[in-house]
Design an enzyme around this catalytic site. Structure first.
Site, short mmCIF file in Angstrom:
data_model
loop_
_atom_site.label_atom_id
_atom_site.label_comp_id
_atom_site.label_asym_id
_atom_site.label_seq_id
_atom_site.Cartn_x
_atom_site.Cartn_y
_atom_site.Cartn_z
N SER A 1 -35.62 41.89 28.00
CA SER A 1 -35.44 43.30 27.63
C SER A 1 -36.72 43.92 27.09
O SER A 1 -37.61 43.22 26.60
CB SER A 1 -34.35 43.43 26.56
OG SER A 1 -33.16 42.85 27.00
N1 SAH Z 1 -32.21 37.99 25.74
C1 SAH Z 1 -32.89 37.63 26.97
C2 SAH Z 1 -32.56 38.53 28.12
C3 SAH Z 1 -31.36 38.07 28.75
S1 SAH Z 1 -30.93 38.75 30.33
C4 SAH Z 1 -34.38 37.60 26.76
O1 SAH Z 1 -34.85 37.94 25.68
O2 SAH Z 1 -35.08 37.17 27.68
C5 SAH Z 1 -29.23 38.26 30.24
C6 SAH Z 1 -28.98 36.78 30.37
O3 SAH Z 1 -27.59 36.58 30.21
C7 SAH Z 1 -29.36 36.21 31.73
O4 SAH Z 1 -30.23 35.16 31.59
C8 SAH Z 1 -28.00 35.76 32.30
O5 SAH Z 1 -28.10 34.60 33.09
C9 SAH Z 1 -27.21 35.51 31.03
N2 SAH Z 1 -25.76 35.52 31.18
C10 SAH Z 1 -24.99 36.33 31.96
N3 SAH Z 1 -23.69 36.03 31.81
C11 SAH Z 1 -23.62 35.01 30.91
C12 SAH Z 1 -22.55 34.25 30.32
N4 SAH Z 1 -21.27 34.46 30.63
N5 SAH Z 1 -22.86 33.27 29.44
C13 SAH Z 1 -24.15 33.02 29.10
N6 SAH Z 1 -25.20 33.69 29.62
C14 SAH Z 1 -24.95 34.68 30.51
#
Ligand code: SAH
Length: 214
Positions: free
Chosen positions: A61
């Site tokens: 993000s």
């Molecule tokens: N906070 C992260 C950005 C995450 S993007 C950073 O700082 O880089 C969102 C993430 O959520 C992705 O990696 C995706 O694979 C994960 N995600 C999506 N659905 C999910 C679920 N049900 N459980 C765990 N992770 C999930």
């Protein structure tokens, strides 16, 4: 490139002018090497004012959104926090700088492993990562003082509300897969109060209690 100068600039031009004022949050942003969390070809953009791709069709993000979510949790430093969506591990590191313990769940095993390796290399000892469906929470480690969901959901996952302490706070992007509202949820005895913060766009939360296609 002088990354520490770029971090200072990021804090002074992107975070403080937009109202981020919690000293602990600003300090964390000065400390965490964001460039270590992005692919090589994006390193020069690591401290810029936008999200970046991190592989597996996922994104890290925009710094301001990470800061806003962190500040909204109202952290004092003693908390046990659950994060859903480890991704690159950047938000995880920001939290780990501030609180006592961070439990983080990532559904894509390759991303979970990569983040775990990097965070270990950087010396964090208070981060615990597993790869599974985070919408189910982490029962054995519950209850949590705070929960942060960094992927878009059309519902507040029921198991996560259960695993939140009374007076605990949870933040998530709530809406459709196209656009969401950053929403702060406070658990008060058996009910919840919600506060809408601002519009945002995240990748979808894919899981049993995540996004439902409309
Ligand atoms: N906070 C992260 C950005 C995450 S993007 C950073 O700082 O880089 C969102 C993430 O959520 C992705 O990696 C995706 O694979 C994960 N995600 C999506 N659905 C999910 C679920 N049900 N459980 C765990 N992770 C999930």
């Amino acid at each position: 490139m002088n990354y520490s100068e770029l971090r200072k600039e990021m804090v002074e031009t992107q975070l403080i002018p937009r109202g981020i004022s919690d000293k602990r949050v600003l300090e964390a942003f000065l400390n965490v090497p964001r460039h270590a969390f992005v692919p090589d070809k994006e390193k020069e953009n690591a401290y810029n004012d936008f999200p970046l791709p991190i592989g597996n069709a996922q994104t890290i993000s925009q710094p301001y959104i990470v800061a806003l979510m962190t500040e909204s949790l109202g952290l004092s430093g003693t908390e046990k926090v659950l994060e859903i969506g480890t991704g690159s591990g950047y938000q995880t590191a920001i939290l780990a700088e501030i609180v006592k313990e961070v439990y983080s769940i990532e559904r894509i095993p390759a991303l979970a492993e990569k983040a775990e390796r990097l965070l270990k290399e950087l010396g964090y000892l208070n981060i615990h990562i597993i790869s599974t469906d985070g919408t189910l929470g982490w029962e054995e480690k519950a209850p949590f003082d705070r929960i942060i969901i960094t992927a878009a959901s059309s519902q507040i996952p029921e198991p996560l509300i259960k695993q939140l302490k009374d007076n605990g706070k949870l933040i998530l992007p709530l809406g459709t897969s196209l656009s969401q509202i950053l929403t702060l949820v406070e658990k008060k005895k058996e009910s919840i109060e919600t506060l809408q913060i601002c519009g945002c766009t995240f990748v979808p939360l894919i899981g049993k209690y995540g996004i439902t296609t409309q």
